[in-house]
Design a protein around this motif. Structure first.
Motif, mmCIF file in Angstrom:
data_model
loop_
_atom_site.group_PDB
_atom_site.id
_atom_site.type_symbol
_atom_site.label_atom_id
_atom_site.label_comp_id
_atom_site.label_asym_id
_atom_site.label_seq_id
_atom_site.Cartn_x
_atom_site.Cartn_y
_atom_site.Cartn_z
ATOM 1 N N ALA A 23 -78.637 40.590 58.142
ATOM 2 C CA ALA A 23 -80.105 40.617 58.079
ATOM 3 C C ALA A 23 -80.526 39.844 56.846
ATOM 4 C CB ALA A 23 -80.607 42.061 57.998
ATOM 5 N N VAL A 24 -81.724 39.277 56.897
ATOM 6 C CA VAL A 24 -82.201 38.558 55.711
ATOM 7 C C VAL A 24 -82.462 39.570 54.612
ATOM 8 C CG1 VAL A 24 -83.186 36.635 56.978
ATOM 9 C CG2 VAL A 24 -84.596 38.640 56.531
ATOM 10 N N PRO A 25 -82.350 39.165 53.353
ATOM 11 C CA PRO A 25 -82.517 40.106 52.241
ATOM 12 C C PRO A 25 -83.960 40.570 52.096
ATOM 13 C CG PRO A 25 -82.258 37.867 51.433
ATOM 14 C CD PRO A 25 -82.019 37.813 52.903
ATOM 15 N N ALA A 26 -84.123 41.748 51.498
ATOM 16 C CA ALA A 26 -85.463 42.319 51.326
ATOM 17 C C ALA A 26 -85.896 42.305 49.857
ATOM 18 C CB ALA A 26 -85.483 43.756 51.854
ATOM 19 N N THR A 27 -84.938 42.261 48.936
ATOM 20 C CA THR A 27 -85.297 42.317 47.511
ATOM 21 C C THR A 27 -85.537 40.906 46.980
ATOM 22 O OG1 THR A 27 -83.033 42.109 46.721
ATOM 23 C CG2 THR A 27 -83.817 44.334 47.241
ATOM 24 N N VAL A 28 -86.318 40.851 45.892
ATOM 25 C CA VAL A 28 -86.586 39.566 45.239
ATOM 26 C C VAL A 28 -85.270 38.904 44.816
ATOM 27 C CG1 VAL A 28 -87.564 38.503 43.172
ATOM 28 C CG2 VAL A 28 -88.917 40.143 44.488
ATOM 29 N N TYR A 29 -84.368 39.698 44.251
ATOM 30 C CA TYR A 29 -83.074 39.172 43.797
ATOM 31 C C TYR A 29 -82.303 38.575 44.983
ATOM 32 C CZ TYR A 29 -78.185 39.178 42.308
ATOM 33 O OH TYR A 29 -76.889 38.826 42.047
ATOM 34 N N GLY A 30 -82.263 39.322 46.081
ATOM 35 C CA GLY A 30 -81.526 38.862 47.262
ATOM 36 C C GLY A 30 -82.126 37.612 47.856
ATOM 37 N N ILE A 31 -83.457 37.546 47.915
ATOM 38 C CA ILE A 31 -84.131 36.369 48.478
ATOM 39 C C ILE A 31 -83.830 35.133 47.630
ATOM 40 C CG2 ILE A 31 -86.386 35.323 48.920
ATOM 41 C CD1 ILE A 31 -87.360 38.213 49.609
ATOM 42 N N ARG A 32 -83.874 35.304 46.297
ATOM 43 C CA ARG A 32 -83.586 34.189 45.396
ATOM 44 C C ARG A 32 -82.152 33.682 45.622
ATOM 45 N NH1 ARG A 32 -83.488 36.628 40.717
ATOM 46 N NH2 ARG A 32 -85.757 36.629 40.435
ATOM 47 N N LYS A 33 -81.240 34.618 45.744
ATOM 48 C CA LYS A 33 -79.833 34.283 45.959
ATOM 49 C C LYS A 33 -79.659 33.563 47.311
ATOM 50 C CE LYS A 33 -75.649 35.460 44.143
ATOM 51 N NZ LYS A 33 -75.274 35.247 42.759
ATOM 52 N N TYR A 34 -80.330 34.067 48.314
ATOM 53 C CA TYR A 34 -80.250 33.552 49.684
ATOM 54 C C TYR A 34 -80.771 32.117 49.755
ATOM 55 C CZ TYR A 34 -81.065 33.775 54.815
ATOM 56 O OH TYR A 34 -81.076 33.560 56.176
ATOM 57 N N LEU A 35 -81.956 31.881 49.219
ATOM 58 C CA LEU A 35 -82.565 30.553 49.280
ATOM 59 C C LEU A 35 -81.803 29.536 48.434
ATOM 60 C CD1 LEU A 35 -86.432 31.138 49.125
ATOM 61 C CD2 LEU A 35 -85.053 30.467 51.090
ATOM 62 N N GLY A 36 -81.276 29.993 47.307
ATOM 63 C CA GLY A 36 -80.595 29.070 46.383
ATOM 64 C C GLY A 36 -79.155 28.797 46.727
ATOM 65 N N SER A 37 -78.679 29.350 47.856
ATOM 66 C CA SER A 37 -77.254 29.257 48.200
ATOM 67 C C SER A 37 -76.890 27.958 48.903
ATOM 68 C CB SER A 37 -76.867 30.424 49.104
ATOM 69 O OG SER A 37 -77.565 30.322 50.341
ATOM 70 N N GLY A 38 -77.863 27.090 49.198
ATOM 71 C CA GLY A 38 -77.581 25.875 49.954
ATOM 72 C C GLY A 38 -77.870 26.027 51.430
ATOM 73 N N LEU A 39 -78.458 27.169 51.813
ATOM 74 C CA LEU A 39 -78.799 27.430 53.217
ATOM 75 C C LEU A 39 -79.758 26.374 53.746
ATOM 76 C CD1 LEU A 39 -78.978 29.617 55.624
ATOM 77 C CD2 LEU A 39 -81.071 30.332 54.480
ATOM 78 N N ILE A 40 -80.735 26.005 52.925
ATOM 79 C CA ILE A 40 -81.787 25.088 53.367
ATOM 80 C C ILE A 40 -81.716 23.802 52.553
ATOM 81 C CG2 ILE A 40 -84.278 24.751 53.581
ATOM 82 C CD1 ILE A 40 -84.542 27.782 53.808
ATOM 83 N N LYS A 41 -81.558 22.693 53.250
ATOM 84 C CA LYS A 41 -81.521 21.398 52.597
ATOM 85 C C LYS A 41 -82.861 21.151 51.899
ATOM 86 C CE LYS A 41 -79.800 16.797 53.706
ATOM 87 N NZ LYS A 41 -79.261 15.963 54.767
ATOM 88 N N GLY A 42 -82.813 20.809 50.636
ATOM 89 C CA GLY A 42 -84.041 20.583 49.888
ATOM 90 C C GLY A 42 -84.403 21.734 48.971
ATOM 91 N N VAL A 43 -83.684 22.859 49.100
ATOM 92 C CA VAL A 43 -83.940 24.007 48.219
ATOM 93 C C VAL A 43 -82.640 24.374 47.517
ATOM 94 C CG1 VAL A 43 -84.634 26.418 48.073
ATOM 95 C CG2 VAL A 43 -85.770 24.899 49.697
ATOM 96 N N GLY A 44 -82.609 24.138 46.227
ATOM 97 C CA GLY A 44 -81.471 24.558 45.414
ATOM 98 C C GLY A 44 -81.872 25.727 44.538
ATOM 99 N N PRO A 45 -81.004 26.135 43.618
ATOM 100 C CA PRO A 45 -81.290 27.303 42.770
ATOM 101 C C PRO A 45 -82.598 27.194 41.989
ATOM 102 C CG PRO A 45 -78.995 26.664 42.567
ATOM 103 C CD PRO A 45 -79.654 25.599 43.387
#
Length: 723
Positions: free
Chosen positions: A74-96
């Motif tokens: 499931a996608v993360p619910a916490t701010v920390y988890g969302i930051r980690k999720y988005l910054g992981s390289g999942l989406i091209k154009g979004v890094g840490p």
């Protein structure tokens, strides 16, 4: 008994994109320390919530681990988890960095904003319309990929392959795989018949399915083409297919009829008196190879029959003139080669190193240039073309660039209708040219042009199917000049002298090194000792003694891929010795780092980079998930998913080194290489070294290779078609 566990992925320790096997560290509510989980996970991302069923195990070295049997995410619910999720390289154009800014602005609503109101991201510093478009596409693709992956994973497809399948078929992926999973074997690089067959079994396809039998026949023929065969006799092929597929002859007979009706194969009856076709007198071709072999024979016959466009030249006067211009005295065989080039439409010049092939090419070029002929020079690889240019002073191109591949049409621009503009075409390293490439080349040669093939028939045959140069020579259809005399300057090189000794079935001189020596043999028995000495030679001893750069100037060649001194293990050891570090991109069991030496292993016409081209990684961009690789001054961008097109190239197989020349070559020669120890392999490896060759291993293994001149027979019919 299976137990439940839920947590948030903190980091990925290891993941194999081909199998999906993953080791990850998990943040579990109520536990102070991170938990290690292992299992086949589908494209895991830091920050994801993962709910699992599995069992606790204890690893003797790493301690307690949770072995995953079933899971969902499931996608993360916490701010920390969302930051980690988005910054992981999942989406091209979004890094840490960008992920941090987005989450700081939108907090726990971040993923809802991306899903439903992505235009609001313009409120974040550094995000404009272009980046929003990238994020929107990547987010939509990711959702669709997840749906496709869930389906594919449930049928035994790894996450790495699932991504490729989605890239090829998009939203039709599930439909295509359901209808005919065997399409994957031909459509998707890296997915072979065996993987497709496993998927088909999971989808409920029967063992005797006509689709399976037809795909299996094409798979076996492609495997045989990889071994160099242009066709295969019908009865032995039938037996191979029965053995691999485990189906009855009647099923296969119907399948042969089916793929022939679909024009995917061509079955040709052969003459009774042709020994090669003694079994059932039937040859089975993949259609492409039949078209190419027949086409080569037809074009060569046309070339030899059509009068040349060049004006008649007195060959005796031309030879006297060119000797005077070059201030040299030519040997009789060299004069014969030049005379033949002037008088004939098609010819072959063959000979080993130091026999004067370059001198002959230079003389021919001088004569034809004086006659104002339009001249083209070409070679199969970039390195061979570059060497040809340096040796002659005339521009030379790779065959692919000469023929101008067009990504728009998926074919070469130069062909029958749009031929090359030349009166003379000189082709170097002709032993490397396979059946398909020779067909495309000859289609583009004007009928009135003169064609001169230059090569060394004692080298390994082409990596691709066929034995074109040997077959042309054996056919007797065109004149051949064979050079055997080693000239005085070349006789001073032990590399050249020893290469000719090996070619004659004699052991090379490997006595104590003399001051000017360029050939060495180091006696070592154990593979571990050979590996150790190779590492020290490349990193320290050769650079210190000869001044060569360990990466750019020294090339390790291996007879095989597997084993302690196979190219695979040598690459990992040499990478750690010459380019150590952490980070980089992990693909399967390979790690790529900035400054790594890499080789392209398949023709990529869109990028105009070809099988065997060597480059260096110059940049890795984790945010855009791209790697920049420079080949001969051309910087090319690879998505992470495309990295299976390249391998580390600190060590390469002898086959892959064909057409290349290196200042220094180091090559292991051990009994473990027994199956591949052949005279032409040792000879080819040695002749890649220009200034230094070092063999490491046992004299017994070297003797096996030198005395084994029984090369594997390749089934081709070009010789007979020409004769």
């Amino acid at each position: 008994m299976l137990v439940d566990l839920q947590g948030q992925i903190e980091r990925i320790t290891y993941t194999n994109e081909e199998s999906g096997y993953t080791i990850a560290r998990l943040k579990v509510p109520g536990q102070r320390d991170l938990v290690t989980i292992v299992g086949n996970l589908m494209a895991p991302m830091p920050g994801e919530i993962i709910r699992m069923k599995g069992e606790w195990t204890r690893h003797p070295r790493y301690g307690d681990q949770f072995k995953v049997v079933y899971y969902n995410t499931a996608v993360p619910a916490t701010v920390y988890g969302i930051r980690k999720y988005l910054g992981s390289g999942l989406i091209k154009g979004v890094g840490p960095v960008i992920a941090e800014r987005i989450v700081r602005k939108f907090g726990e609503k971040t993923l809802d904003i991306i899903e439903a109101d992505i235009g609001n991201l313009t409120q974040v510093d550094g995000i404009g319309e272009k980046r929003i478009a990238m994020i929107r596409k990547a987010w939509d693709d990711q959702k669709e990929i997840r749906e496709v992956m869930l389906f594919l994973q449930s049928h035994g497809v790894s996450s790495g392959y699932a991504t490729k399948i989605f890239k090829r078929y998009g939203n039709r992926s599930v439909q295509v795989v359901r209808e005919n999973p065997y399409r994957l074997a031909t459509d998707i690089f890296g997915i072979g018949f065996l993987t497709a067959d496993r998927i088909a079994e999971n989808l409920g396809f029967e063992k005797n399915s006509p689709l399976r039998a037809e795909a299996g026949i094409l798979y076996v023929l492609n495997q045989l083409a990889d071994e160099g065969h242009v066709y295969y006799p019908y009865e032995p092929l039938m037996e191979k297919c029965r053995e691999i597929l485990g189906v009855e002859r009647a099923v296969l007979a119907d399948a042969f009829a089916g793929v022939e009706k679909d024009r995917k194969i061509r079955i040709e009856d052969m003459n009774e008196d042709m020994e090669a076709f003694a079994v059932n007198n039937k040859a089975v071709y993949l259609t492409q190879f039949h078209v190419c072999e027949v086409g080569i024979a037809r074009r060569l016959k046309i070339l030899t029959a059509v009068p040349k466009s060049l004006p008649d030249t007195d060959s005796e006067k031309a030879i006297a003139w060119v000797q005077d211009r070059l201030a040299i005295g030519l040997a009789e065989k060299q004069k014969a080669a030049i005379k033949c080039a002037i008088e004939q439409k098609v010819m072959v010049i063959t000979g080993g190193p130091g026999t004067g092939k370059t001198t002959i090419i230079n003389a021919i070029l001088k004569i034809f240039a004086a006659a104002q002929a339009e001249i083209l020079l070409a070679a199969p690889t970039g390195r061979a073309a570059k060497r040809m240019s340096e040796a002659t002073g005339f521009p030379a191109k790779t065959i692919h660039r000469l023929l101008r591949f067009s990504p728009a049409t998926g074919g070469f621009e130069k062909n029958y209708e749009n031929p090359l503009e030349c009166g003379v075409l000189i082709l170097d390293e002709a032993s490397m040219i396979d059946t398909v490439l020779m067909h495309h080349l000859l289609k583009a040669v004007p009928a009135a042009a003169t064609l001169i093939l230059v090569g060394d028939v004692n080298q390994l045959p082409s990596v691709g199917a066929g034995n074109v140069l040997n077959d042309i020579i054996a056919s007797g259809a065109v004149p051949v000049v064979t050079l055997s005399e080693i000239f005085r300057q070349a006789r001073e090189s032990r590399i050249i002298v020893n290469a000719h000794r090996i070619n004659q079935g004699r052991m090379p001189h490997a006595d104590a090194a003399s001051p000017g020596n360029d050939f060495y043999f180091i006696q070592k028995e154990a593979p571990e000792a050979v590996l150790d000495i190779i590492l020290r030679l490349v990193k320290e001893r050769i650079p210190r003694r000869f001044g060569f750069d360990p990466v750019d100037d020294i090339q390790v060649l291996s007879p095989m891929h597997r084993g302690i001194v196979g190219a695979g293990n040598l690459n990992m050891a040499l990478q750690n010795a010459l380019n150590p570090g952490t980070g980089g991109v992990v693909r399967g069991q390979r790690t790529y780092r900035v400054n790594d030496k890499v080789m392209q292993i398949r023709n990529n016409y869109d990028k105009a980079v070809f099988n065997g081209d060597i480059g260096r990684i110059t940049r890795i961009d984790a945010e855009s998930r791209e790697v920049l690789i420079t080949f001969d001054g051309r910087a090319l961008t690879y998505d992470y998913g495309d990295l299976d097109e390249v391998v580390l190239a600190y060590a390469v197989s002898v086959h892959k080194s064909q057409g290349s020349e290196y200042p220094a070559v180091v090559m292991p020669v051990l009994i473990q290489h027994y199956m591949l120890l052949q005279r032409n392999l040792i000879y080819t490896g040695m002749t890649r070294g220009r200034e230094l060759v070092v063999l490491v291993g046992t004299k017994k293994a070297l003797a096996i290779g030198v005395h084994n001149d029984k090369t594997q027979k390749r089934f081709t019919c070009l010789r007979h078609r020409l004769a």
